[in-house]
Design a protein around this motif. Structure first.
Motif, PDB file in Angstrom:
ATOM      1  N   CYS A  39       2.964   0.055   7.739  1.00  0.00           N
ATOM      2  CA  CYS A  39       2.698   1.037   6.912  1.00  0.00           C
ATOM      3  C   CYS A  39       3.509   2.503   6.917  1.00  0.00           C
ATOM      4  CB  CYS A  39       1.148   1.593   7.038  1.00  0.00           C
ATOM      5  SG  CYS A  39      -0.011   0.293   6.492  1.00  0.00           S
ATOM      6  N   TYR A  43       6.209   0.562   4.087  1.00  0.00           N
ATOM      7  CA  TYR A  43       4.766   0.427   3.489  1.00  0.00           C
ATOM      8  C   TYR A  43       4.977  -0.144   2.108  1.00  0.00           C
ATOM      9  CZ  TYR A  43       0.583   1.985   1.009  1.00  0.00           C
ATOM     10  OH  TYR A  43      -0.472   2.070   0.149  1.00  0.00           O
ATOM     11  N   LYS A  44       5.948   0.460   1.239  1.00  0.00           N
ATOM     12  CA  LYS A  44       5.953   0.065  -0.178  1.00  0.00           C
ATOM     13  C   LYS A  44       6.599  -1.451  -0.165  1.00  0.00           C
ATOM     14  CE  LYS A  44       6.371   4.353  -2.517  1.00  0.00           C
ATOM     15  NZ  LYS A  44       7.106   5.122  -3.680  1.00  0.00           N
ATOM     16  N   VAL A  47       3.512  -3.909   0.696  1.00  0.00           N
ATOM     17  CA  VAL A  47       2.310  -4.196  -0.321  1.00  0.00           C
ATOM     18  C   VAL A  47       2.808  -4.803  -1.549  1.00  0.00           C
ATOM     19  CG1 VAL A  47       1.247  -2.148   0.917  1.00  0.00           C
ATOM     20  CG2 VAL A  47       2.732  -2.047  -1.423  1.00  0.00           C
ATOM     21  N   LYS A  48       4.104  -4.900  -1.599  1.00  0.00           N
ATOM     22  CA  LYS A  48       4.644  -5.593  -3.011  1.00  0.00           C
ATOM     23  C   LYS A  48       4.584  -6.990  -2.855  1.00  0.00           C
ATOM     24  CE  LYS A  48       8.598  -5.702  -5.858  1.00  0.00           C
ATOM     25  NZ  LYS A  48      10.162  -5.260  -5.868  1.00  0.00           N
ATOM     26  N   TYR A  54       3.382  -1.125  -5.293  1.00  0.00           N
ATOM     27  CA  TYR A  54       2.677   0.005  -5.329  1.00  0.00           C
ATOM     28  C   TYR A  54       2.738   0.817  -6.647  1.00  0.00           C
ATOM     29  CZ  TYR A  54       1.336   4.668  -3.728  1.00  0.00           C
ATOM     30  OH  TYR A  54       0.680   5.895  -3.840  1.00  0.00           O
ATOM     31  N   PRO A  55       1.799   1.306  -7.512  1.00  0.00           N
ATOM     32  CA  PRO A  55       0.424   1.575  -6.717  1.00  0.00           C
ATOM     33  C   PRO A  55      -0.527   0.686  -7.195  1.00  0.00           C
ATOM     34  CG  PRO A  55       0.769   2.858  -8.916  1.00  0.00           C
ATOM     35  CD  PRO A  55       2.284   2.157  -8.709  1.00  0.00           C
ATOM     36  N   GLU A  56      -0.377  -0.516  -8.025  1.00  0.00           N
ATOM     37  CA  GLU A  56      -1.442  -1.457  -8.095  1.00  0.00           C
ATOM     38  C   GLU A  56      -1.873  -2.083  -6.885  1.00  0.00           C
ATOM     39  OE1 GLU A  56       1.397  -1.062  -9.825  1.00  0.00           O
ATOM     40  OE2 GLU A  56       0.898  -0.784 -11.871  1.00  0.00           O
ATOM     41  N   GLU A  57      -0.935  -2.413  -6.118  1.00  0.00           N
ATOM     42  CA  GLU A  57      -0.979  -2.824  -4.808  1.00  0.00           C
ATOM     43  C   GLU A  57      -0.977  -1.978  -3.535  1.00  0.00           C
ATOM     44  OE1 GLU A  57      -2.180  -5.754  -4.584  1.00  0.00           O
ATOM     45  OE2 GLU A  57      -1.608  -7.007  -6.299  1.00  0.00           O
ATOM     46  N   TRP A  58      -1.997  -1.653  -2.800  1.00  0.00           N
ATOM     47  CA  TRP A  58      -1.659  -0.696  -2.011  1.00  0.00           C
ATOM     48  C   TRP A  58      -1.947  -0.893  -0.533  1.00  0.00           C
ATOM     49  CZ3 TRP A  58      -6.458   0.924  -0.014  1.00  0.00           C
ATOM     50  CH2 TRP A  58      -7.493   0.668  -0.648  1.00  0.00           C
ATOM     51  N   THR A 199      -4.328  -6.999  -3.077  1.00  0.00           N
ATOM     52  CA  THR A 199      -5.000  -5.950  -2.219  1.00  0.00           C
ATOM     53  C   THR A 199      -6.404  -6.254  -1.755  1.00  0.00           C
ATOM     54  OG1 THR A 199      -3.630  -4.124  -2.982  1.00  0.00           O
ATOM     55  CG2 THR A 199      -5.735  -3.430  -1.986  1.00  0.00           C
TER      56      THR A 199
END
Length: 1005
Positions: A39, A43-44, A47-48, A54-58, A199
């Motif tokens: 993270c 981070y981005k 989570v992708k 990001y931001p749908e998947e966080w 997520t």
């Protein structure tokens, strides 16, 4: 010197429980460190995913966190390697504590723990980026090994260490229950591509990691309880013996105070009387789920066998029901018979319901096979403990409730079978909770899952007194037979389970065995199937009626008398040998017989006291009979199939002989343990019978067509006829395809349809009626062709025109598979027209194809010059010379090819005579099957007139559709290709358009 030496050794002494502590904290630190670094640094990126970022998947998944980026990947792998020492030590120490000469379960747990650890290292060091398949295989192996590791660990936990047992049960239950929403969100992400779903999936994925670590942390309590210490060698001050099932039962029994508190809570929530009703209904529904999930196993695995046309290897899933052999392990059996054990097994079996959401046929097979492992164990335990055990503690308080005491005497398994058959009768011959049926194909999977959760909740919240009845309930000592009798009782149970599955899992299967065609001289599947359900209900209530008579013991003994078996055997002979109403009446009598012996056969198997071997052998008998039943038809594709070729009679003799072991033959006695009922229960019996009868009759009336079928274009005397090989009603994704077939047939407005590979009244196809959806929704007369006792893959004729008469043919097949044909005379606009629907053999058997073609040519030629339409599967090239089928059929049959210039054909052909052909279309299959839909459009000459000009020039007057009236046009929506156009994946292919032909000048139409 010795004292100093002892002190030095004492300095090296430490508690083994610290190993478990180190393992726990090191494992948690390893994963949390990777999460924190991931993270902070990427981070981005972590989570992708392939759907969204990001931001749908966080929140990141475990795989992305530990395997995608430097340096967190490398730090994680170093730390997890450090964890391997405590991990292996923990596995070895637990085995040291639990090993026993009396039980092999600790060894099973030990081996699974080693494999689990190694596979964990595999999916950690081989990420999905490195090798996706290897990563997934190792992950699945890890999860599968968690089953024996966790449940075996619970069974092996020392009885005195109740705190450790409870924690293991809770963590294990939470672990496997968390997999349900995790799989759901993964499907939402992978299949439906919903942003944010990954997520939510990741939360449960991380939850599994934490629960896994917490489960292993419980070893600390074991080591402390045993005072296990490590010096120069491992020693233990306390010798721990293997788990004692009797002691375990005592330790799990609640005290009186807790029982009273629980009972008060239940009485406040629901009156005792209604609580009994709710408990009975939940047990019935869980029994319904048993039959639903079990009957879905064979169709799910046979999907692969059909595509391979041989043994594909997936058939090994059939033996998943042999997991009942695990009940031979005393600690596991003791755990399985506890309330918590049954709850876990019930919960795991729900995987078979959730499997419908999996997109891959192989994934569904894996889930269904796993569910059947849990299901067969749970069902065996229920049978062994008895369905009525939970009533015993409170029956004295509800003497006035006669209905409950009546129903408690009826084996819930039999009621579940009737409910399963009824649900198929009401749902177009498909069980609404089958995993290969979804909402698009008539499934009610979500509703079924919701009801299953409610039933499990009711089971979970039963009073402690009744909750543990399964663990403590035993068959009365007087009713337990000698251990030498377990083998015949298990064989009888296996024979009965197979027979009811083969003949009674679908209400119209017995009708298919007796069907002979038109004019109708016997029962109709969608009309008279309710009679089968009525016969099943009568048979199940028969032992209750006898037990409530004045001399219940003598009356109930009638059902174990050899004469009663001869009644059943005679009924089976009538089913096999006779047709139409007489054959079906024999089937109704067989249904009564089979259901009437259900209570006795199940009770006799339960009374042996040999749970593991009894139910393992019973399911082994079922598996062997399943294979033998398939071999009678699939003999051309399996080794040794020639010995059972078309010998359903031998299989029927074997299954009835197996059931015979349950009867009281001379020099052999069986114990009657049937329940006795009050004599006043007759009213309740009539009520139950009336309820079953009315429900099945209402469904029949509701489904009954309100008007007779009518052709689409009676004015211009047009006939559209199609031929389609539908691959047993299972599409390329392993789903039921009846509704997709219906939609294409509806859009093409077909008046006559020949369907091939349609005999689904077999265990491997789910005992289904492929025609039910089409005939009821679109309105057709139907001839379902030769039945399952005729050993073909099936042929069906659907017609909007009245069927004057029809004849079923079994074409000559000395070497290969037996081929079916239907010869029917239809009243087409007042003109009798012969329609032949046929399925020839494969190219591997040239003699079979030649003989079959000669017989088909004879059938068509004998009606010359009357009109004929041939719709068939013929393995040949166009214009192929003798002995190939094409020339034989066209020349000897005195018919014309639908379009002899179409050279791009191999298996499906349309031939005709005495009609004017006006169009010919080839429609792509989409993913419904492996063959296209071919359609020929004809105009029937006016009554009393024939074709005025039958020359080739007159027949090939090609035309544009615009030169014909619009009545002759095929739907415009189906123009297109694979990338664009068409409807639901269907489009006109090969020519990219239907071919149209002019009607010759002077034709009288």
């Amino acid at each position: 010197m010795d004292a100093q030496s002892d002190r030095r050794r004492a300095r090296l002494t430490f508690d083994a429980s610290r190993i478990a502590v180190v393992h726990t904290y090191l494992a948690l630190t390893t994963f949390l460190t990777a999460l924190l670094l991931g993270c902070l640094l990427h981070y981005k990126k972590i989570v992708k995913n392939g759907v969204a970022g990001y931001p749908e998947e966080w929140f990141p998944s475990v795989s992305a966190t530990i395997g995608d980026w430097y340096p967190e990947r490398n730090i994680f792998q170093i730390m997890i390697a450090m964890n391997s020492g405590p991990r292996f030590a923990l596995v070895f120490l637990q085995y040291y504590l639990t090993r026993s000469a009396q039980s092999s379960l600790p060894t099973v747990v030990f081996v699974s723990g080693i494999i689990r650890t190694l596979s964990c290292g595999g999916w950690v060091y081989i990420t999905s980026t490195d090798d996706h398949d290897a990563h997934d295989v190792l992950m699945i192996t890890y999860i599968v090994c968690n089953l024996p590791w966790m449940f075996g660990g619970i069974a092996c936990t020392p009885v005195a260490n109740s705190e450790a047992r409870k924690k293991r049960q809770r963590f294990a239950a939470a672990f496997f229950l968390s997999m349900i929403p995790m799989i759901y969100f993964f499907i939402q992400h992978k299949v439906n591509r919903v942003p944010g779903a990954y997520t939510r999936y990741s939360f449960f994925e991380w939850g599994l990691i934490i629960l896994d670590i917490l489960y292993d942390s419980v070893a600390e309590l074991d080591f402390k309880a045993a005072n296990l210490q490590a010096k120069s060698q491992i020693v233990s001050d306390t010798q721990v013996s293997s788990a004692n099932p009797k002691a375990d039962e005592k330790s799990t029994a609640p005290d009186a105070a807790s029982t009273v508190i629980e009972d008060k809570r239940l009485r406040l929530a629901l009156p005792t009387e209604w609580r009994l009703v709710a408990a009975f209904l939940s047990d019935v529904y869980l029994s319904y789920l048993f039959w639903s999930i079990y009957t879905s196993l064979a169709p799910t695995l046979f999907y692969f066998s059909v595509w391979e046309l041989s043994i594909a290897g997936h058939e090994i899933a059939l033996i998943s029901v042999l997991a009942t052999g695990l009940l031979g392990i005393s600690p596991f059996r003791a755990w399985a018979r506890t309330h918590d054990g049954k709850m876990v097994l019930h919960s795991l079996s729900l995987v078979g319901l959730l499997a419908y959401a999996l997109p891959s046929p192989f994934s569904r097979l894996f889930a269904v096979a796993f569910a059947n492992m849990a299901l067969s164990i749970r069902q065996a335990v229920d049978w062994a403990d008895g369905h009525r055990s939970w009533y015993n503690g409170i029956r004295e308080r509800v003497r006035a409730i006669l209905l409950i005491s009546l129903l408690s005497a009826i084996p819930v398994t039999g009621i579940g079978l009737i409910l399963s058959s009824f649900s198929k009768h009401a749902n177009h011959s498909n069980n609404p909770v089958w995993p290969f049926v979804d909402a698009a194909s008539g499934g009610y999977n979500k509703t079924g899952i919701l009801l299953a959760l409610l039933a499990l909740y009711e089971l979970y919240t039963r009073s402690d007194n009744n909750r543990n009845a399964g663990a403590t309930a035993t068959v009365p000592r007087a009713a337990i037979s000698s251990s030498k009798t377990w083998l015949p009782q298990s064989i009888a149970l296996g024979g009965l389970l197979f027979t009811v599955h083969q003949l009674l899992a679908e209400s119209s299967t017995l009708i298919a065995w007796s069907w002979t065609g038109y004019p109708i001289k016997g029962p109709i599947p969608n009309v008279h199937g309710c009679l089968t359900l009525l016969a099943q209900s009568l048979g199940l209530l028969l032992p209750v009626l006898l037990s409530s008579s004045s001399s219940s013991a003598e009356a109930a003994a009638l059902l174990t008398h050899p004469l009663w078996f001869l009644y059943g055997a005679g009924s089976a002979y009538v089913v096999y040998s006779c047709k139409d109403w007489f054959g079906y009446i024999g089937g109704l009598n067989l249904a009564i017989f089979l259901m009437s012996v259900f209570p006795h056969v199940i009770s006799s198997a339960a009374s042996t006291g040999k749970v593991g071997r009894t139910y393992f052998t019973a399911w082994l008998v079922v598996c062997l009979l399943d294979l033998a039943n398939v071999w009678t038809v699939a003999y051309a594709f399996v080794p040794g199939g020639v010995y059972l070729r078309e010998r359903t009679d031998l299989v029927l003799i074997a299954q009835m002989a197996a059931i015979a072991f349950a009867f009281s033959w001379p020099r052999r006695s069986t114990l009657d343990i049937s329940p006795s009922l009050p004599g006043s229960s007759a009213l309740c019996i009539r009520s139950f019978l009336a309820l079953a009868s009315v429900a099945s009759l209402l469904v029949t009336v509701y489904r009954y067509p309100t008007s007779s079928p009518a052709p689409h274009r009676p004015g211009p005397r047009i006939v559209r006829a199609g031929i389609w090989t539908v691959h047993f009603g299972i599409d390329n994704e392993g789903r039921d395809s009846q509704r997709r077939m219906r939609d294409l047939i509806r859009d093409m407005e077909l008046d006559v349809v020949g369907l091939l590979e349609t005999d689904l009244h077999r265990i491997v196809f789910g005992n289904r009626d492929l025609t039910r959806v089409i005939t009821e929704d679109l309105g057709y007369y139907v001839d379902i062709g030769p039945g399952p006792n005729q050993h073909t893959w099936g042929a069906v004729l659907l017609s909007k025109f009245p069927i004057i008469n029809s004849t079923h043919h079994l074409l000559p097949s000395p070497h290969g598979e037996l081929a079916p044909a239907i010869e029917a005379v239809l009243d087409m606009h007042g003109t009798p027209v012969t329609v032949v629907v046929a399925h020839n053999g494969q190219e591997e058997d040239p003699l079979d194809r030649e003989l079959q073609s000669q017989e088909l040519a004879r059938i068509m030629a004998k009606t010359y010059p009357q009109p004929v339409i041939f719709l068939g599967y013929v393995v040949t090239h166009p214009h192929a010379q003798r002995p190939n089928p094409y020339e034989i059929l066209v020349s000897d049959g005195r018919v014309h090819d639908i379009d002899s210039l179409d050279s791009d054909r191999w298996c499906e052909y349309i031939f005709y005579r005495g009609l004017y052909r006006t169009a010919y279309a080839r429609v792509s299959r989409s993913t419904i099957t492996d063959t296209e839909l071919q359609i020929g459009q004809f105009v029937v000459p006016k009554y009393g007139h024939g074709v005025t000009d039958d020359s080739e020039i007159a027949r090939y007057l090609r035309s544009w559709k615009e030169d014909l009236p619009e009545d002759h046009w095929f739907p415009m929506e189906y123009y297109g290709n694979e990338r664009e156009g068409g409807v639901r994946g269907h489009f006109y292919h090969v020519f990219n358009t239907p071919l149209y032909y002019k009607i010759p000048v002077g034709a009288v139409v």
